[in-house]
Design an enzyme around this catalytic site. Structure first.
Site, PDB file in Angstrom:
ATOM      1  N   VAL A 285      90.991  62.249  81.879  1.00 20.89           N
ATOM      2  CA  VAL A 285      89.940  62.930  81.124  1.00 20.89           C
ATOM      3  C   VAL A 285      90.344  63.079  79.660  1.00 20.89           C
ATOM      4  O   VAL A 285      89.538  62.906  78.746  1.00 20.89           O
ATOM      5  CB  VAL A 285      89.630  64.315  81.749  1.00 20.89           C
ATOM      6  CG1 VAL A 285      88.703  65.123  80.846  1.00 20.89           C
ATOM      7  CG2 VAL A 285      89.017  64.153  83.132  1.00 20.89           C
ATOM      8  N   ALA A 286      91.619  63.388  79.439  1.00 20.60           N
ATOM      9  CA  ALA A 286      92.123  63.550  78.072  1.00 20.60           C
ATOM     10  C   ALA A 286      92.037  62.257  77.282  1.00 20.60           C
ATOM     11  O   ALA A 286      91.760  62.256  76.086  1.00 20.60           O
ATOM     12  CB  ALA A 286      93.568  64.036  78.116  1.00 20.60           C
ATOM     13  N   GLU A 290      84.907  61.343  75.485  1.00 24.84           N
ATOM     14  CA  GLU A 290      83.619  61.411  76.191  1.00 24.84           C
ATOM     15  C   GLU A 290      82.407  61.387  75.265  1.00 24.84           C
ATOM     16  O   GLU A 290      81.353  60.842  75.609  1.00 24.84           O
ATOM     17  CB  GLU A 290      83.557  62.688  77.056  1.00 24.84           C
ATOM     18  CG  GLU A 290      84.445  62.663  78.286  1.00 24.84           C
ATOM     19  CD  GLU A 290      85.866  63.117  77.979  1.00 24.84           C
ATOM     20  OE1 GLU A 290      86.681  63.164  78.906  1.00 24.84           O
ATOM     21  OE2 GLU A 290      86.150  63.420  76.806  1.00 24.84           O
ATOM     22  N   ASP A 332      63.986  33.005  54.684  1.00 29.77           N
ATOM     23  CA  ASP A 332      62.828  32.146  54.518  1.00 29.77           C
ATOM     24  C   ASP A 332      62.409  32.232  53.050  1.00 29.77           C
ATOM     25  O   ASP A 332      62.726  33.202  52.359  1.00 29.77           O
ATOM     26  CB  ASP A 332      61.700  32.650  55.437  1.00 29.77           C
ATOM     27  CG  ASP A 332      60.529  31.694  55.479  1.00 29.77           C
ATOM     28  OD1 ASP A 332      60.730  30.496  55.223  1.00 29.77           O
ATOM     29  OD2 ASP A 332      59.406  32.152  55.773  1.00 29.77           O
ATOM     30  N   ASN A 707      87.140  68.285  74.202  1.00 33.50           N
ATOM     31  CA  ASN A 707      86.586  66.979  73.867  1.00 33.50           C
ATOM     32  C   ASN A 707      85.089  67.035  73.555  1.00 33.50           C
ATOM     33  O   ASN A 707      84.595  66.314  72.686  1.00 33.50           O
ATOM     34  CB  ASN A 707      86.827  65.985  75.007  1.00 33.50           C
ATOM     35  CG  ASN A 707      88.284  65.554  75.102  1.00 33.50           C
ATOM     36  OD1 ASN A 707      89.106  65.963  74.283  1.00 33.50           O
ATOM     37  ND2 ASN A 707      88.612  64.769  76.105  1.00 33.50           N
ATOM     38  N   ASP A 711      85.394  68.603  69.580  1.00 32.17           N
ATOM     39  CA  ASP A 711      85.251  67.283  68.957  1.00 32.17           C
ATOM     40  C   ASP A 711      83.784  66.876  68.837  1.00 32.17           C
ATOM     41  O   ASP A 711      83.342  66.373  67.806  1.00 32.17           O
ATOM     42  CB  ASP A 711      85.979  66.214  69.781  1.00 32.17           C
ATOM     43  CG  ASP A 711      87.482  66.418  69.760  1.00 32.17           C
ATOM     44  OD1 ASP A 711      87.952  67.244  68.963  1.00 32.17           O
ATOM     45  OD2 ASP A 711      88.178  65.759  70.548  1.00 32.17           O
TER      46      ASP A 711
END
Length: 880
Positions: A285-286, A290, A332, A707, A711
């Site tokens: 998980v660390a 995520e 074009d 997380n 974060d």
């Protein structure tokens, strides 16, 4: 078989048809059995289940799913009343998958649009009778009747025609109608735009009528070839997707190795199997950032919003960043680099010198312009109070200049009323009108210079040579030349035939016109060059015209070359890839050529942004890294195949979009730096603590909170960071360049080590040192301090990540949303540790004032360390 070069009689015989009676019912049934229906094949669409499954194959998602399964097992066996951890893990997986899944379906939509280009009905001759049938039932050999306004339902050779003009922009990209001629001699390798004896499916009859024989239907037509290319052309992953895939793999390998190590160490130190397994899960998980997929998606989505303000609509979100990596823009010509409006550039009134159209006109110049206007059928309409000129592009250019010179068209028509007209004929290349004068009548003939039956001998041969020289000088500048002459009569002649009116006329002058470049295109090409982006022109127009425009805009420079589709077809793929950088203009090219050009550039490591508006552009738009369609003039097919649509059809919008793409990518790099600094430190913290025998500094649910909250919440605001002022002075990001390039690994290492050291110091103090008599040292106190230090310092690190400048120079409140979200995260982390109910959920305990002061001091250390690093780097950059 190439039906373009075959004799028309042999084609009729081959299909057992008849020019007068058409096909019999029996032959129609046979042809239908052999060739099928006149429609395009469709590609199977991807199901929603397949898209979900594809997302679940992502390595980081797999790690989280495994962590969730193990966490659920532990919750059932060890803590049957507490499922908060697995719920949080699976919720994150679901959110990421839902955000990642987008409805692409470009191929299906493009093909559906191609189907809509097929005419619903067709007028044919069958069994000797004229009949109207569904276009889907057309078969090769059908005698197809066409007139102005008809959409052509299949490819067909012309049997006979009168004044037939067809607008083929859907296939060639050129908006000027093409004169068709059943007697034209066609070479086998001629591009579509030069095949004058054939009409093509999906194009439009703008003038005249024709009897034709269908030669190909459905997927065998030129339009069908485009559909086939769309089916075969599979878009690859964007540079960002590749970088994020590599990042995911690197993080996963790191998590796997660290997980095995920590599980082994924990188990060997005497911990129970379940505890050791949970420790490994915590580490997994660390390791996984995520919120990274969500923040990347939000960054891209914010870029999409900004691009809408700049007249660019993004259809596929990753294309925002891909644009920022563009190193080649293949544009074009007509309507994108140019104004898509024929404009007179020069005028020569005999016997004077040629002058620029913006110059002051004398009486003779005005008379040439008046005569050309009188012999034109373009009209001026009043639409909501605005004068709009409609008609043939060359004639509208004449009327527009007439109006600009203060010579109203309506007054001119009243002064010189038209009494007779001989319409433009593709075989004569001329148009003649007769007008009443006060002293008689005047016949005015306008058309191609070399077809104008001027009696130069009545002037002198020298004048004739001079006229031809001036004509050639206009033509060498890629100007389309129209000449005019007249013949006066005392009374209206009885013979009003072309033979009479167009014979022995007096030459008056010529005009030269072109679709001129947009002013903003010239500046945008300069800006692109400054940003290290090469602009190339890909067009269906002739090489001379394309090269002239490319030189004016700055695309074709000294040493650059122009290549035609015919020349291109003679090069092997390897030869083209080797020499692709030599060419800046690709003229008269086919849809297949455009794909080869795009792929050749890509083989050289270029990230290609391709623009286009016609059906012929769709396969190349899909093959390009960023396909860009025109919103105003673009066909639905082109729009469906594209990643981006320009609502103003301007080239400079692409350059603005590139700038926005670069800003988005820079912010994604900042996000990766910000998140991975914390994630890497979490792995190191766990490993070192277990190796030292201190136990786990933080548990899985605490890591998830850090997380996602510490974060994730402030990380969302990084998407709104403004770009560096020098961002368009830097070269584009190389295709294979790592997301960690240019100091990424170094910056992450410095921050991660700082997090690791400060968190472990806090954990050790809380676990083993009695710093306050009110709260004794314990493992729970150590975990609480580690949680606070790691969480707070992660949030504060956002101010380091957002800029390369010192935070004292950049300030901490210039990005308001980032500042307030950071404050919110700090508050939430603090509340979780202080409110008993929440503290119990996250296994946190009360701390003394001394512990709080130590935690705050250690958390602030990240700001000081990174400030020192930035100072050192600035001094080193000045030295080198």
């Amino acid at each position: 078989m190439d039906f373009r070069t075959k004799k028309i009689d042999s084609i009729i015989d081959q299909f057992n048809s008849d020019t007068e009676k058409g096909l019999s019912s029996q032959v129609v049934d046979q042809q239908k059995q052999q060739f099928g229906l006149n429609q395009f094949d469709e590609e199977e669409s991807v199901s929603l289940f397949s898209k979900v499954l594809d997302q679940l194959k992502d390595v980081t998602v797999i790690i989280l799913i495994l962590a969730g399964i193990i966490s659920t097992y532990i919750a059932i066996t060890e803590h049957p009343d507490d499922f908060s951890e697995p719920i949080v893990i699976f919720a994150i997986v679901i959110i990421n998958v839902v955000l990642a899944i987008r409805q692409e379906g470009k191929a299906e939509k493009a093909l559906a649009s191609l189907q809509s280009l097929s005419a619903p009905q067709a007028r044919v001759i069958r069994n000797g009778q004229e009949d109207v049938i569904d276009a889907v039932d057309l078969v090769p050999g059908d005698v197809l009747l066409l007139e102005a306004g008809d959409q052509i339902p299949a490819d067909a050779r012309i049997i006979s025609s009168r004044d037939l003009q067809v607008e083929e922009s859907a296939l060639t990209g050129e908006s000027l109608p093409v004169d068709k001629d059943e007697y034209a001699e066609i070479e086998a390798d001629s591009p579509v735009g030069d095949v004058f004896n054939t009409v093509f499916s999906g194009t439009l009859v703008t003038n005249g009528r024709a009897k034709t024989v269908v030669v190909t239907t459905g997927m065998d037509t030129e339009m069908g070839a485009v559909a086939s290319l769309l089916n075969r052309t599979q878009p690859g992953k964007t540079p960002l997707q590749k970088r994020m895939d590599n990042l995911g793999k690197q993080v996963s390998v790191l998590a796997l190795i660290a997980g095995v190590i920590i599980f082994t160490l924990s188990f060997l130190q005497g911990e129970a199997f379940i505890i050791s397994l949970m420790t490994a899960v915590s580490l997994a998980v660390a390791a996984v950032p995520e919120t990274l997929p969500v923040i990347v998606t939000i960054s891209l989505a914010f870029g999409v919003q900004n691009m809408v303000k700049r007249n660019a609509i993004i259809r596929t979100i990753p294309s925002v960043e891909t644009l920022g990596s563009a190193s080649v823009i293949a544009s074009d010509k007509t309507g994108t680099l140019t104004q898509n409006k024929m404009t007179i550039q020069k005028l020569w009134a005999f016997p004077h010198k040629p002058i620029d159209a913006k110059s002051e006109f004398g009486d003779d110049e005005k008379w040439v312009l008046r005569m050309m206007s009188l012999a034109s059928n373009a009209t001026i309409e009043d639409r909501d109070g605005e004068e709009v000129i409609t008609g043939d592009p060359t004639e509208t250019a004449i009327i527009r200049l007439l109006q600009e010179k203060g010579l109203p068209k309506k007054e001119l028509d009243k002064t010189y009323p038209r009494v007779h007209e001989i319409p433009f004929d593709s075989s004569r290349k001329l148009m003649t009108t007769v007008h009443k004068l006060d002293e008689g009548y005047i016949s005015i003939t306008k058309g191609a210079f070399d077809r104008l039956p001027v009696e130069f001998s009545t002037i002198t041969d020298e004048v004739g040579q001079k006229a031809r020289a001036i004509h050639d000088s206009f033509a060498n500048d890629a100007l389309r030349v129209i000449a005019v002459g007249y013949k006066k009569y005392a009374t209206l002649p009885e013979d009003l035939s072309a033979e009479e009116l167009e014979n022995g006329i007096t030459f008056s002058g010529i005009v030269g016109m072109i679709d001129p470049p947009r002013e903003e295109s010239i500046q945008a090409v300069k800006e692109a060059k400054t940003a290290g982006i090469k602009t190339v022109m890909i067009t269906g127009d002739h090489a001379a015209t394309a090269s002239a425009i490319a030189r004016q805009i700055g695309i074709l420079e000294d040493g650059d070359k122009t290549i035609t589709g015919t020349e291109l077809s003679k090069l092997s793929d390897e030869e083209l890839k080797t020499n692709i950088r030599d060419y800046s203009v690709y003229a008269r090219v086919s849809p297949e050529d455009k794909i080869r050009i795009v792929e050749a550039w890509q083989s050289q490591g270029a990230v290609v942004a391709m623009t286009g508006d016609g059906v012929n552009d769709a396969p190349a738009l899909k093959a390009a890294d960023v396909g860009t369609a025109m919103g105003i003039t673009g066909t639905e097919v082109a729009k469906s195949a594209a990643d981006m649509i320009l609502t103003d059809d301007k080239f400079d919008t692409i350059v603005h979009a590139v700038e926005e793409g670069r800003r988005v990518y820079e912010n994604i790099k900042k996000t990766v730096y910000f998140l991975l600094s914390c994630n890497i430190s979490e792995i190191l913290i766990m490993l070192i603590a277990v190796i030292m025998g201190w136990g786990l500094p933080v548990i899985a649910i605490q890591l998830l909170f850090v997380n996602v909250v510490a974060d994730g919440i402030p990380g969302f605001a990084l998407s709104r960071e403004k770009s560096d002022p020098t961002i368009m002075s830097n070269p584009p990001t190389a295709k294979g360049e790592s997301i960690f390039a240019k100091g990424g690994y170094r910056n992450i290492a410095v921050a991660a080590l700082t997090f690791t050291i400060t968190t472990l110091i806090g954990f050790y103090i809380g676990s083993f040192i009695d710093v306050d008599s009110t709260i004794m040292a314990s493992h729970d106190v150590g975990q609480t301090m580690a949680f606070l230090i790691l969480g707070w310092s992660s949030v504060l690190h956002i101010f380091n990540a957002r800029t390369k400048e010192s935070i004292f120079k950049a300030g901490i409140t210039t990005n308001k949303s980032l500042f307030w979200l950071a404050m919110l995260s700090l508050a939430l982390i603090t509340l979780v540790a202080t409110i008993p109910f929440l503290a119990n959920i996250f296994n946190l305990v009360a701390l003394s004032v001394t512990h709080w002061i130590i935690a705050v001091a250690l958390a602030i250390a990240i700001l000081l360390v990174v400030e020192i690093q930035k100072l050192i780097m600035r001094k080193m950059n000045k030295l080198f």
